[in-house]
Write a protein that holds these residues in place. Structure first.
Motif, PDB file in Angstrom:
ATOM      1  N   THR A  16       0.829  -1.203   0.000  1.00 36.46           N
ATOM      2  CA  THR A  16       0.000   0.000   0.000  1.00 36.46           C
ATOM      3  C   THR A  16       0.866   1.256   0.000  1.00 36.46           C
ATOM      4  O   THR A  16       0.614   2.207  -0.746  1.00 36.46           O
ATOM      5  N   TRP A  17       1.899   1.278   0.813  1.00 33.78           N
ATOM      6  CA  TRP A  17       2.779   2.441   0.894  1.00 33.78           C
ATOM      7  C   TRP A  17       3.500   2.661  -0.434  1.00 33.78           C
ATOM      8  O   TRP A  17       3.616   3.795  -0.905  1.00 33.78           O
ATOM      9  N   THR A  19       2.517   1.635  -3.420  1.00 35.35           N
ATOM     10  CA  THR A  19       1.530   2.041  -4.420  1.00 35.35           C
ATOM     11  C   THR A  19       1.227   3.525  -4.294  1.00 35.35           C
ATOM     12  O   THR A  19       1.167   4.244  -5.291  1.00 35.35           O
ATOM     13  N   PHE A  20       1.042   3.982  -3.076  1.00 32.72           N
ATOM     14  CA  PHE A  20       0.748   5.408  -2.888  1.00 32.72           C
ATOM     15  C   PHE A  20       1.921   6.275  -3.296  1.00 32.72           C
ATOM     16  O   PHE A  20       1.769   7.254  -4.015  1.00 32.72           O
ATOM     17  N   SER A  21       3.122   5.930  -2.843  1.00 29.53           N
ATOM     18  CA  SER A  21       4.259   6.819  -3.073  1.00 29.53           C
ATOM     19  C   SER A  21       4.783   6.768  -4.505  1.00 29.53           C
ATOM     20  O   SER A  21       5.348   7.750  -4.976  1.00 29.53           O
ATOM     21  N   ILE A  23       2.867   5.564  -7.396  1.00 32.85           N
ATOM     22  CA  ILE A  23       1.873   5.663  -8.467  1.00 32.85           C
ATOM     23  C   ILE A  23       0.891   6.800  -8.215  1.00 32.85           C
ATOM     24  O   ILE A  23       0.696   7.675  -9.057  1.00 32.85           O
ATOM     25  N   ILE A  24       0.268   6.822  -7.056  1.00 35.02           N
ATOM     26  CA  ILE A  24      -0.809   7.780  -6.812  1.00 35.02           C
ATOM     27  C   ILE A  24      -0.267   9.181  -6.546  1.00 35.02           C
ATOM     28  O   ILE A  24      -0.788  10.165  -7.077  1.00 35.02           O
ATOM     29  N   GLN A  25       0.769   9.299  -5.745  1.00 34.72           N
ATOM     30  CA  GLN A  25       1.275  10.623  -5.381  1.00 34.72           C
ATOM     31  C   GLN A  25       1.770  11.426  -6.588  1.00 34.72           C
ATOM     32  O   GLN A  25       1.442  12.610  -6.691  1.00 34.72           O
ATOM     33  N   LYS A  27       0.720  11.310  -9.608  1.00 31.51           N
ATOM     34  CA  LYS A  27      -0.452  11.720 -10.379  1.00 31.51           C
ATOM     35  C   LYS A  27      -1.181  12.860  -9.677  1.00 31.51           C
ATOM     36  O   LYS A  27      -1.697  13.762 -10.328  1.00 31.51           O
ATOM     37  N   LEU A  28      -1.243  12.825  -8.367  1.00 32.27           N
ATOM     38  CA  LEU A  28      -1.912  13.899  -7.638  1.00 32.27           C
ATOM     39  C   LEU A  28      -1.126  15.198  -7.710  1.00 32.27           C
ATOM     40  O   LEU A  28      -1.708  16.285  -7.720  1.00 32.27           O
TER      41      LEU A  28
END
Length: 55
Positions: A16-17, A19-21, A23-25, A27-28
């Motif tokens: 999860t960490w 993926t967030f750091s 991929i998601i971060q 993009k945001l």
């Protein structure tokens, strides 16, 4: 005590960490702010004191 066993949850937390750091971060962070901050000084509104009818 089974809740102290990190085996089933460590991989989930790590995935999860990552993926967030990774991929998601990014993009945001590419989104533009719809209300960017400005460098002008804030205007102070002129206020008048309230006149009470009984004074």
């Amino acid at each position: 005590m089974p809740q102290l066993n990190p085996n089933p949850w460590f991989f989930t937390m790590l995935a999860t960490w990552l993926t967030f750091s990774l991929i998601i971060q990014p993009k945001l962070l590419t989104f533009l702010s719809t209300n960017p901050p400005t460098s002008k000084a804030p205007t102070i509104p002129k206020t008048t004191p309230w006149t009470w009818p009984w004074t």
